[in-house]
Write an enzyme that holds these catalytic residues in place. Structure first.
Site, short mmCIF file in Angstrom:
data_model
loop_
_atom_site.label_atom_id
_atom_site.label_comp_id
_atom_site.label_asym_id
_atom_site.label_seq_id
_atom_site.Cartn_x
_atom_site.Cartn_y
_atom_site.Cartn_z
N ASP A 41 -43.07 0.73 40.55
CA ASP A 41 -43.65 -0.57 40.21
C ASP A 41 -45.17 -0.48 40.37
O ASP A 41 -45.67 -0.27 41.47
CB ASP A 41 -43.06 -1.64 41.14
CG ASP A 41 -43.75 -2.99 40.99
OD1 ASP A 41 -44.37 -3.23 39.94
OD2 ASP A 41 -43.64 -3.80 41.94
N ASN A 97 -47.36 -3.03 39.09
CA ASN A 97 -48.01 -4.35 39.09
C ASN A 97 -47.46 -5.29 40.16
O ASN A 97 -47.68 -6.50 40.09
CB ASN A 97 -47.92 -4.98 37.69
CG ASN A 97 -46.49 -5.26 37.28
OD1 ASN A 97 -45.54 -4.85 37.95
ND2 ASN A 97 -46.32 -5.96 36.16
N ASP A 140 -44.51 -6.56 41.08
CA ASP A 140 -43.58 -7.66 40.83
C ASP A 140 -42.15 -7.29 41.23
O ASP A 140 -41.22 -8.05 40.98
CB ASP A 140 -43.62 -8.09 39.36
CG ASP A 140 -43.16 -7.01 38.40
OD1 ASP A 140 -42.89 -5.86 38.85
OD2 ASP A 140 -43.07 -7.29 37.19
N ASP A 165 -42.08 -0.09 35.98
CA ASP A 165 -42.69 -0.34 34.68
C ASP A 165 -43.27 0.95 34.11
O ASP A 165 -43.27 2.01 34.75
CB ASP A 165 -43.77 -1.42 34.80
CG ASP A 165 -44.70 -1.18 35.98
OD1 ASP A 165 -45.29 -0.08 36.06
OD2 ASP A 165 -44.83 -2.09 36.83
N ASP A 186 -26.76 5.45 22.73
CA ASP A 186 -25.78 4.82 23.61
C ASP A 186 -24.46 4.59 22.89
O ASP A 186 -24.45 4.13 21.74
CB ASP A 186 -26.36 3.49 24.11
CG ASP A 186 -25.48 2.80 25.11
OD1 ASP A 186 -25.31 3.36 26.21
OD2 ASP A 186 -24.97 1.70 24.81
N ASP A 226 -25.27 5.24 35.11
CA ASP A 226 -23.95 4.61 35.22
C ASP A 226 -23.07 5.26 36.27
O ASP A 226 -21.95 4.79 36.50
CB ASP A 226 -23.22 4.69 33.87
CG ASP A 226 -23.75 3.69 32.86
OD1 ASP A 226 -24.32 2.66 33.27
OD2 ASP A 226 -23.62 3.96 31.65
#
Length: 554
Positions: A36, A38, A40, A44, A214, A331
């Site tokens: 992260d 930024n 939050d 990102d 996917d 997954d």
């Protein structure tokens, strides 16, 4: 550095001619949980850029990004509402372009995760499709007439509930194999297919180095016949997709196909480049569940079957297709907790499992944190975020399962095991973020983290770095033939690789006890040891708990 479209670009070979991915190692990033930047609480793209030097140090060749396109995040980005934009939680399109460039400057390619079986129900196509049966976008999705509370058939969605959702204003049902917010796309519609191809070409023009597709084996579904994967037109669609897009660039492409067998995989990964570079198949992943039941119905790993499965894929795809090699992904639970020992022998078993896999023929995939030996978590249900996990908890309670039994299954197999924040350092939230993370960090980050492992010469990270370098140094890892040894041994996974006069002998003790074996015919134990997870080999025919070695002779 441009990897995408090759028209009028000298020096870039087509997919049929360039097979760089045979010697490559791919690193999968789950962006939400990687870094992260930024503050939050959500990872990102700028956070990934910040850590590219770390990945360059590891030695990987490509980064597979789990979905970063715009999405309501009902299924953590696998419900795309705009294929040509980045979700604001991850940054902007400019950030993505910056990542492609910065990675390219380090000779690292970016592989995008494309979800082409379904979209979000908030995608403009679906919003238009619901406006009326005569709307030009209506046929972009799979619809059937019906009456309320009387769906076309009894098909179930993978995430629970009916696979049909009633839309009263149309008096129709739409088909969804996953969440109700993930309506299936109708690949029978050539206009839809053209939209998809144009979107892929647009990303290739931006320099994307490949795509992971996917649940691609489900695009040719025929719900009236209750066919979801391997539909009759599947390979027709894939060949058209490849011809219109992938074959125009120097890409790595991998299709996720839970229903693949070796014969289908030869089609998916045909050396002529008509479909994909390789396929993700999952036969080995299903060996610790009760036959015919769900993944939550736990069973001990059938080790002899594991050896048979790997041997089958190695032998049958040799020179006729290509394997993708993986233990982990977004997954799946952490392999060191699943089939290793994440306590007394965490580092040893993590290294052993890596040795076993990276010695095989195929393209290895390293999932974020795997190179650190990150482990599963055991949270209370309130701390889980995954839609599949929360649904199975609710459904099994309703069916009368005990809470403790359900939580044992979730702790073993839940997808959030792979989605906890990357453990960067011994700092709050594992150094992932200064804010409260979207999902709680594993409490063992004080002992297991990148800063610590980069400093220790015998760390799991340094071992992975050596394994990755071996694939660059020795062509035999990519091109050598495979032979399984000690087929009935209940503790040892051993095999040879052969390329001309050069040979490798890989031997791994899969369990936490000392075992003895006999060196194969023609091997003395005095050969060069390329790598060994205990460092020095003490006795050539005795293996310590989880001990692994790769010998080489020429």
């Amino acid at each position: 550095m441009i990897y995408g479209l090759n028209e009028n670009k000298k020096g870039i070979k087509s997919m049929k001619e360039s097979k760089w991915w045979k010697n490559a190692v791919v690193y999968q990033i789950y962006p939400r949980s990687f870094k992260d930047s930024n503050h939050d609480g959500i990872g990102d793209l700028q956070g990934i850029i910040e850590k590219l030097d770390y990945l360059e140090e590891l030695g990987i060749n490509a980064i597979w990004l789990s979905p970063v396109c715009k999405s309501p995040q009902d299924d953590n980005g696998y419900d795309i509402s705009d294929y040509r934009d980045i979700d604001p939680m991850f940054g902007t399109l400019k950030d993505m372009e910056g990542l492609i460039k910065e990675a390219g400057d380090r000779n690292i390619r970016i592989i995008m995760d494309l979800v082409l079986n379904h979209s979000s129900d908030e995608h403009p196509w679906f919003l238009e499709a619901k406006k009326g049966k005569d709307n030009p976008y209506h046929d972009y999705y799979v619809w059937r007439d019906g009456a309320k509370d009387l769906p076309p058939n009894d098909m179930r969605a993978c995430f629970g509930g009916s696979a049909w959702e009633w839309v009263p204003e149309l008096s129709q049902y739409y088909f969804h194999q996953f969440s109700v917010k993930q309506p299936d796309l109708n690949w029978e519609n050539p206009k839809l297919r053209r939209e998809i191809y144009d979107m892929i070409l647009w990303w290739m023009e931006k320099g994307v180095g490949g795509f992971r597709l996917d649940v691609i084996d489900q695009i040719a579904k025929e719900p009236d016949l209750k066919i979801t994967n391997n539909g009759p037109r599947l390979h027709e669609y894939i060949r058209e997709l490849s011809k219109e897009t992938f074959q125009k660039g120097d890409l790595i492409t991998v299709g996720e196909a839970w229903g693949a067998n070796t014969e289908l995989a030869k089609l998916y990964s045909n050396p002529d480049g008509s479909e994909f570079s390789m396929v993700f198949q999952f036969e080995h992943i299903n060996l610790d569940q009760q036959p015919g039941k769900e993944k939550w119905d736990l069973a001990p790993l059938d080790f002899l079957k594991l050896k048979q499965v790997f041997a089958k894929w190695q032998k049958e795809l040799y020179q006729t297709g290509w394997n993708s090699l993986f233990w982990n992904n977004h997954d799946l639970p952490r392999i060191v907790s699943r089939w290793g020992n994440d306590k007394e022998y965490r580092a040893e078993s993590a290294k052993m499992l890596a040795t076993l896999l990276h010695g095989l023929q195929g393209t290895p995939y390293v999932y974020q944190g795997e190179e650190l030996g990150m482990t599963n978590v055991e949270y209370d249900i309130e701390d889980y975020r995954d839609i599949e996990t929360l649904n199975v908890y609710r459904e099994r309670l309703e069916k009368g399962y005990g809470k403790e039994e359900i939580m044992t299954s979730i702790h073993a197999k839940g997808r959030d095991n792979a989605r906890t924040p990357m453990q960067w350092e011994n700092a709050p939230n594992a150094g992932f973020s200064d804010a409260t993370p979207w999902i709680r960090a594993n409490g063992n980050y004080k002992e297991i983290n990148a800063v610590r492992e980069l400093k220790e010469e015998d760390s799991v990270f340094c071992y992975y770095k050596k394994l990755i370098q071996l694939r660059k140094d020795y062509e035999i890892f990519a091109e050598g033939s495979f032979e399984l040894l000690l087929k009935e041994d209940k503790d040892i996974f051993a095999y040879t690789r052969t390329l001309g006069e050069e040979k490798l002998f890989i031997v791994c003790n899969f369990h936490e006890k000392e075992v003895f074996f006999t060196m194969p015919k023609g091997w003395t134990g005095e050969e060069e040891v390329l790598i060994a997870n205990y460092g020095k080999v003490l006795e050539s025919e005795k293996l310590r708990p989880y001990e692994a070695r790769i010998y080489r002779k020429k």
